[in-house]
Scaffold this motif. Structure first.
Motif, PDB file in Angstrom:
ATOM      1  N   PHE B  36     -30.897  24.355  17.392  1.00  0.00           N
ATOM      2  CA  PHE B  36     -31.198  25.010  18.665  1.00  0.00           C
ATOM      3  C   PHE B  36     -32.706  25.024  18.921  1.00  0.00           C
ATOM      4  CE2 PHE B  36     -32.578  28.970  20.723  1.00  0.00           C
ATOM      5  CZ  PHE B  36     -32.009  28.790  21.968  1.00  0.00           C
ATOM      6  N   LEU B  37     -33.483  25.398  17.904  1.00  0.00           N
ATOM      7  CA  LEU B  37     -34.931  25.510  18.098  1.00  0.00           C
ATOM      8  C   LEU B  37     -35.579  24.152  18.339  1.00  0.00           C
ATOM      9  CD1 LEU B  37     -35.888  28.267  15.496  1.00  0.00           C
ATOM     10  CD2 LEU B  37     -35.930  28.460  17.983  1.00  0.00           C
ATOM     11  N   VAL B  38     -35.076  23.112  17.659  1.00  0.00           N
ATOM     12  CA  VAL B  38     -35.631  21.776  17.884  1.00  0.00           C
ATOM     13  C   VAL B  38     -35.359  21.337  19.326  1.00  0.00           C
ATOM     14  CG1 VAL B  38     -35.376  19.336  17.311  1.00  0.00           C
ATOM     15  CG2 VAL B  38     -35.603  21.004  15.486  1.00  0.00           C
ATOM     16  N   PHE B  40     -34.715  23.260  21.887  1.00  0.00           N
ATOM     17  CA  PHE B  40     -35.490  24.103  22.797  1.00  0.00           C
ATOM     18  C   PHE B  40     -36.953  23.664  22.850  1.00  0.00           C
ATOM     19  CE2 PHE B  40     -37.780  27.725  24.382  1.00  0.00           C
ATOM     20  CZ  PHE B  40     -36.946  28.197  25.372  1.00  0.00           C
TER      21      PHE B  40
END
Lengths: 295, 297
Positions: B36-38, B40
């Motif tokens: 998710f963070l990548v 985002f």
């Protein structure tokens, strides 16, 4: 004797800094307060004192009211998007501090906050472009008809909120990350022993403890959004015949009154309104903080 | 090892974390978070990537629908025309000079004032500190119009010193240094130097400044980016093309009549390169600087 000499040294040494500080900060702030009570059109030599007449006129001025309304919508819009998103992102990044991508997360989220505003806004202008922009292209995949993002009165404000939130997010995440790092570890261990899940820990332990940080981030985000100008200038200004609908904001109205209408006193009263808004927001922040302290 | 905000469905009590099943579940959750963070993070920089891509597109491709992400037929035409026809390098130089000098001035004034306010307590200093703190709340936009007329009186409009006038001091910087001095420099150290016969100036240069290196580095970077992204002030102060900084040069360039998207993107992409490079190089300092703004309370 020695003490006295040291005292004199400190005064002499601080004097040049104070002189600069007084000239570029204290004096202009005083001037803005004084000018707001005067009628001063650049061209005339006289600056008659007119009391609160500028402020009276201001609240009957439909352009100013539009500007105040738009600016407030933008500021609170940015806050509503940025704050929860930043809190969750910071929690996730903090959780994955030891991930090998940790610095990638930080860097990518902060970059929009530090790149030059105008080129970044230019990128968004293209994204929002009704005819050629990728946003409408993506929407059309879902069967949504193309929208005139920068021309529609509501959508143009939405576009500005999106751009400003994109830029404000990095700052908020960063401050929250500091907050997370400073939280007492023992509380989390205790709640874990009581069987609290990660989400429960986040919601019932971290969020309440981060209240002072939340207050600070909220006020800082609101204050900077109330000063929005560059983003509007690029996305929605009528400067020199550029197409697009103008979204009037406070700083724009203020500059227009000064440099297009030559009404400096009047513009000064707008600046004072902006100052009052900022002071009220700061006062709310401090009173909420104190409330927490006494409990 | 605190496990914070792991959105795991199962209650990961102290026990389940040690079982093989719990560990696998946790690894899966962590993988999900990373993914998710990548994604985002990539979305956050996507607008800038698209902008750079546009810089290499031909006019035909820029008008193509649906828009492409990677140029199919990359060209350097936009970049060469922009470099030839706009004073882009002048604007970059102006921005760089403005930002560095502003950061230098802010670091120096903050170091002096912050140190004196921290280590030479007197009633006068308390009053001065209160005034400095009070002005910190006031946004620049509020008082920039009177400041503009001061620059006019001094004959500094449309010049680098005129630009600097608005960015010579930073209330927060003074505050930051003062807090740092209080927390990191013990009185005993200064007393020892005095007993050894050191003069006050010598102590400041040789004892205090080296100890403040970290804080001043963070402040310098913070101040640099503040000036680098300044918009309203350069817009009103500068009035000729050769004096513009990046922000105002591009903003006025884009409102011109004959500008096409390819050239605009090329210009934007070129000026983004120094911003992003500087940030990536100075990220640690910057993060430290911004982080300390949050520790006011």
């Amino acid at each position: 004797m020695l003490k006295r000499r040291r005292w004199i040294f400190s005064l002499v040494a601080i004097l040049p800094v104070l002189a600069i500080f007084a000239y570029v900060r204290v004096y202009p702030i005083g001037e803005i307060l004084r000018l707001s009570l005067h009628k001063w059109d650049i061209l005339s030599r006289e600056k008659p004192f007119i009391g609160l007449a500028n402020f009276q006129e201001l609240f009957g001025d439909s352009l100013f009211r539009t500007a105040l309304f738009n600016t407030s919508i933008i500021a609170f819009g940015v806050l509503i998007i940025t704050l929860p998103l930043a809190l969750v992102l910071a929690a996730l990044i903090h959780h994955r501090t030891r991930s090998r991508f940790a610095s990638f997360y930080e860097t990518t989220i902060f970059i929009p906050h530090v790149v030059s505003l105008v080129p970044a806004a230019m990128a968004w202008k293209w994204i929002f472009d009704a005819r050629l922009g990728p946003l409408n292209a993506v929407l059309s995949v879902f069967g949504i008809p193309p929208q005139a993002w920068l021309f529609d009165p509501v959508l143009s404000i939405v576009s500005i909120i999106v751009l400003c939130s994109w830029q404000a997010l990095g700052f908020a995440v960063l401050i929250y990350l500091v907050g997370f790092k400073n939280l007492p570890k023992s509380l989390f261990e205790a709640s874990k022993l009581d069987g609290a899940s990660g989400i429960q820990q986040f919601w019932f332990v971290a969020v309440p403890l981060l209240k002072p940080i939340t207050l600070y981030v909220s006020v800082a985000t609101l204050v900077s959004a109330f000063n929005v100008y560059a983003q509007v200038y690029v996305l929605a200004s009528d400067a020199q015949g550029a197409p697009g609908r103008q979204v009037r904001v406070l700083v724009l109205d203020m500059l227009e009154n000064t440099f297009r209408n030559y009404r400096v006193g009047y513009a000064a009263s707008e600046a004072v309104v902006l100052l009052v808004i900022v002071l009220i927001l700061t006062a709310i922040q401090f009173s909420l903080l104190r409330e927490k302290g006494t409990r | 090892m605190t496990e914070l905000a792991a959105p795991s469905a199962a209650a990961p009590g102290a026990a389940s974390a040690t079982t093989p099943g719990g560990r696998r579940k946790r690894r899966l959750v962590n993988f999900g978070i990373d993914l998710f963070l990548v994604v985002f993070g990539l979305l956050m920089i996507l607008p800038l990537i698209l902008l750079v891509a546009n810089a290499f597109k031909t006019p035909q491709e820029l008008l193509a629908w649906p828009p492409t992400i990677i140029p199919t037929n990359p060209t350097l035409q936009n970049i060469t025309t922009v470099l030839a026809e706009t004073p882009l390098s002048t604007w970059i130089f102006n921005s760089f000079a403005f930002a560095s000098l502003s950061a230098l001035s802010i670091s120096l004034t903050s170091a002096i004032a912050g140190y004196l306010l921290a280590k030479f307590p007197s009633r006068t200093m308390t009053v001065l500190f209160a005034i400095i703190l009070a002005t910190a709340i006031v946004p620049f936009e509020v008082y920039m119009i009177p400041l503009y007329f001061q620059a006019q009186q001094l004959g500094l409009l449309n010049s680098l010193p005129g630009l600097l006038l608005g960015y010579l001091v930073m209330s927060f910087g003074i505050f930051l240094v003062r807090q740092n001095v209080i927390h990191t420099i013990p009185d005993e150290l200064l007393e020892a130097a005095r007993i050894d016969g050191a003069g006050e100036l010598w102590i400041f240069w040789r004892v205090v400044l080296p100890l403040l290196r970290g804080a001043l580095g963070a402040l310098f970077v913070l101040a640099f980016f503040q000036a680098w992204t300044a918009f309203a002030w350069p817009l009103i102060v500068t009035s000729t093309t050769d004096r513009y900084v990046i922000e105002t040069g591009l903003a006025l360039f884009q409102t011109g009549f004959t500008v096409d998207l390819g050239r605009l993107s090329a210009a934007s992409a070129i000026v983004l390169v120094p911003s992003v490079t500087l940030f990536v190089l100075l990220r640690r300092n910057f993060v430290e600087g911004v982080a300390s703004t949050g520790l006011k309370e």
